[in-house]
Write an enzyme that holds these catalytic residues in place. Sequence first.
Site, PDB file in Angstrom:
ATOM      1  N   PRO A   1      20.042 127.764  54.235  1.00 47.08           N
ATOM      2  CA  PRO A   1      19.151 126.641  54.568  1.00 47.08           C
ATOM      3  C   PRO A   1      17.739 127.108  54.892  1.00 47.08           C
ATOM      4  CG  PRO A   1      20.353 127.280  56.507  1.00 47.08           C
ATOM      5  CD  PRO A   1      20.799 128.226  55.407  1.00 47.08           C
TER       6      PRO A   1
ATOM      7  N   THR B   1      16.348 125.967  57.686  1.00 47.91           N
ATOM      8  CA  THR B   1      16.281 125.931  59.150  1.00 47.91           C
ATOM      9  C   THR B   1      16.660 127.267  59.782  1.00 47.91           C
ATOM     10  OG1 THR B   1      18.500 124.982  59.089  1.00 47.91           O
ATOM     11  CG2 THR B   1      16.656 123.454  59.344  1.00 47.91           C
ATOM     12  N   ASN B   2      17.652 127.937  59.233  1.00 47.04           N
ATOM     13  CA  ASN B   2      18.079 129.246  59.750  1.00 47.04           C
ATOM     14  C   ASN B   2      18.200 130.210  58.576  1.00 47.04           C
ATOM     15  OD1 ASN B   2      18.678 128.108  62.480  1.00 47.04           O
ATOM     16  ND2 ASN B   2      20.328 127.087  61.374  1.00 47.04           N
TER      17      ASN B   2
ATOM     18  N   GLY C   1      21.115 121.283  53.496  1.00 46.30           N
ATOM     19  CA  GLY C   1      20.983 119.848  53.609  1.00 46.30           C
ATOM     20  C   GLY C   1      22.159 119.127  52.989  1.00 46.30           C
TER      21      GLY C   1
ATOM     22  N   CYS D   1      21.603 122.758  63.865  1.00 45.70           N
ATOM     23  CA  CYS D   1      22.262 121.470  63.607  1.00 45.70           C
ATOM     24  C   CYS D   1      23.095 120.982  64.775  1.00 45.70           C
ATOM     25  CB  CYS D   1      23.120 121.561  62.345  1.00 45.70           C
ATOM     26  SG  CYS D   1      24.309 122.919  62.373  1.00 45.70           S
TER      27      CYS D   1
ATOM     28  N   PRO E   1      91.575 110.031  69.438  1.00 42.94           N
ATOM     29  CA  PRO E   1      91.179 110.000  70.851  1.00 42.94           C
ATOM     30  C   PRO E   1      90.150 111.073  71.202  1.00 42.94           C
ATOM     31  CG  PRO E   1      93.554 109.737  70.649  1.00 42.94           C
ATOM     32  CD  PRO E   1      93.045 110.118  69.286  1.00 42.94           C
ATOM     33  N   MET E   2      90.266 112.244  70.578  1.00 42.12           N
ATOM     34  CA  MET E   2      89.304 113.293  70.898  1.00 42.12           C
ATOM     35  C   MET E   2      87.921 112.944  70.345  1.00 42.12           C
ATOM     36  SD  MET E   2      91.471 116.874  70.722  1.00 42.12           S
ATOM     37  CE  MET E   2      92.353 116.592  69.181  1.00 42.12           C
TER      38      MET E   2
ATOM     39  N   HIS F   1      91.209 123.504  56.244  1.00 41.00           N
ATOM     40  CA  HIS F   1      90.164 123.971  57.155  1.00 41.00           C
ATOM     41  C   HIS F   1      89.983 125.483  57.045  1.00 41.00           C
ATOM     42  CE1 HIS F   1      90.843 120.331  60.064  1.00 41.00           C
ATOM     43  NE2 HIS F   1      90.120 120.004  59.008  1.00 41.00           N
TER      44      HIS F   1
END
Length: 819
Positions: free
Chosen positions: A128, A130-131, A213, A264, A568-569, A677
């Site tokens: 820029p 500016t800087n 800019g 800025c 039941p479980m 299982h």
Amino acid sequence: MLRVRIGLSVQRLPRTSRYFSTADVESQLASVKAASEAFAKYDQKTVDHIFVRIAHEANKQRLPLAKLAHEETKMGLMEDKVLKNGLACELILDRFRDLKTCGIVDRDEIRGVEHIATPMGVVCCIAPTTNPTSTAIAKSLFCAKTRNAAIFLPHPRAARCTAEAVKICHDAGVAAGAPEGFLQCIQPHDVSRECSHLVMTHDNVNVILATGGPGMVKASYSVGKPAIGVGSGNAPILVDETADLEMACGSIVLGKTFDNGMICAAEQSVVAVDAIYDKFKAMLEARGVCFLEGKDKQKLGNYLIQNGRVNPDIVGQSAQTIADRIGVKVPRNTVVLAGEASEIGPSEPLSHEKLSPVLGLYRTRDFADGMAIAKELTEFDGIGHTAGIYSKMPERVNQFALAVPAGRILHNMPTSLGAIGTAFNFNVDPSFTLGVGTKAGSSVSTNVGPLNLVNIKTVATRQEHTEWFQNPPKIYFNRNCLEDALRDASNVYANGSRDKRCLIITDHTMVGLGQATRVGDILKAQGFSVEVFDEVKPDPDMKTVHAGVKACESFKPDMIVCLGGGSPMDAGKFIRVVYEHPELHVEDAASRFIEIRKRTSPFPKLGSKVHRLVCIPTSSGTASEVTPFAVITDDDGMKHPVFSYQLTPDIAIIDSSFCDKLPKSLVANAGVDAITHATEAFVSVAANEFTESHAIKAIQLLFDNLPMSYQKGDIKARENVHHAASLAGLAFSNSFLGITHSLSHKVGAAFHLPHGLTNAILMPHVIRYNASDSPMRMGIYPGYDHPVAKSRYAQIARSIGCSGSDGDELVEAYCQRIM
């Protein structure tokens, strides 16, 4: 030499239009490309040396560069440009000296991940007006640290000083070992919008780093290349009634006058609460802030903003110069021109970004109103950039940060200096390229630095993540262990308390057989108050669960005993969940997941009301007494498998005396369920040494004892089958099941068949399908690195005495044993 003009397709580039030498620019682009390829091969030590030398040499030239920038741009203050150049050198070197940017930048051998940094290539750096020199130094250092080459596009009003700054950095880098031509700058005579378009769109450029800019930044994003851009700032500064007013006044004036307000992030408007407004305005006036009124204020506004944008002729000019230009007399000590304002928008010049020592002052009722004004100012012209607050209340700082859409919220410091990473807080990354985030059209919201200019590749080594073997903390087994187990359940906890109220959850069958009374009498003998909930039916539904919860709310048990088969479980497990967490829906509790530790619907912690869940199985198949599973049917008849290790019972009592009078059909169906299982757990992609040992032992016990248990009701055989079912449950709780179970649930529900029977029908077909060394699809699991299903089925077959000359024969032999 050929000099041409190029047509422009990008948007709103700076309005310079001149001839430039394509040959010169192409030569520079070729040179910087070659340098980038060479630079990419450098190691970290060499790069760090180059980085240090550039910072050192540029720092030695900070004064000449500042003078050159001031003379060329006619903006700002020369002494402040010296400081900015020095800050670019010193702070960037200090902050990033030890940052790894080459090759392997971090390695975690435990987690098996490393990251490798590679350069982006050629960076088009837009500088820029500016800087100009400080930005050129900063970007040169960022590129040098990351092994990137760069070609700079200077602003036409700062072309000579930018080129000189780049040359100083280039020469210092080359002297330290960098490749010739790694930093280039378009020469002042070639600077034009046509040249900028050529460079930004050139194939040799890999990424654009834009500071400038709004037109140039927007153009950088429109050329179709990766870009890192910034945006305009319009920093509002809120001063509340608790603020240190002397600090606030001094910091605001310092920030606003630094380099004549060109950074800025500089203060643009002050928002002061009514309680301190008049006092604070007087303090600003005492520090050289001149408030204009009436026609003088109107003159300032007309000169400040023209055609909806800041007048470039006001940028970086002193307050005295601006006053002279608009024909307004101000005191000699004036350093900032200001005006009071109440509106925000295009019609109020003081609400815009000003890039000069011009300040707007807003009066606000209170802190909340002040936040709203600051937010509106930021959103009008400067969203995503910077905002500041002066307050002694940390909670207000947090409220302000949450409310105001700015990428940098600076507390009790000048924003112009604090935002770029100066001594006001060295923990802010030093940079002159300040991202503003996506709402402002930028790809970054942080201060841009070296890490924005590297590509990071990830190298990950295959790992088997942490596994576990979860089971009930206490498992009691062997025939007639019930009484001893329940006696232990009455033991006191470490804090001296004990459970005293037990709800037995069971079904009518267990009550009719006297088993609920048997358990209740033992508990009463241990000092428990006991109630029985016996409304559980097969395939428990939410109606049953809610009835059980109602019983819990009435009786308030601190221990639950589930007595019976799987129903039941399962019911007892979920009754406990809903009793403690009535807000939980079964659909959320049963949410599907790929990795249990990363499930999208976290399962709640249990134990706040019911301290112990005790499960006593009266059949040998489901293994729910040791598993983290429960199957619950919702109000629409949909079955939901609920899985969480929170559901794992605290105590499992595996007493085979409950199985003495089981009917043959139940013995057979439950037994085959247990075989399924164990088999699926053993062959699972998640199987491991701990689950395999339980699964294979369960299979051996079942094949050795299930026939005798079924045919003769042999007591010992039934005990072994009972134990085997629980062993299988321990295995599949930690390695999970396969498609046999999935299919069996659906088929059984459709044709009203017992679950064990459908398992027996389906399992041989599933085994034959899975037993392939070249499956069309392989299960996804880090510990499963090649197909082993066939060999595992063969291992099962051998363990129960099957014979075969190869894996295929052993697999078929196992299928025949099941059938």
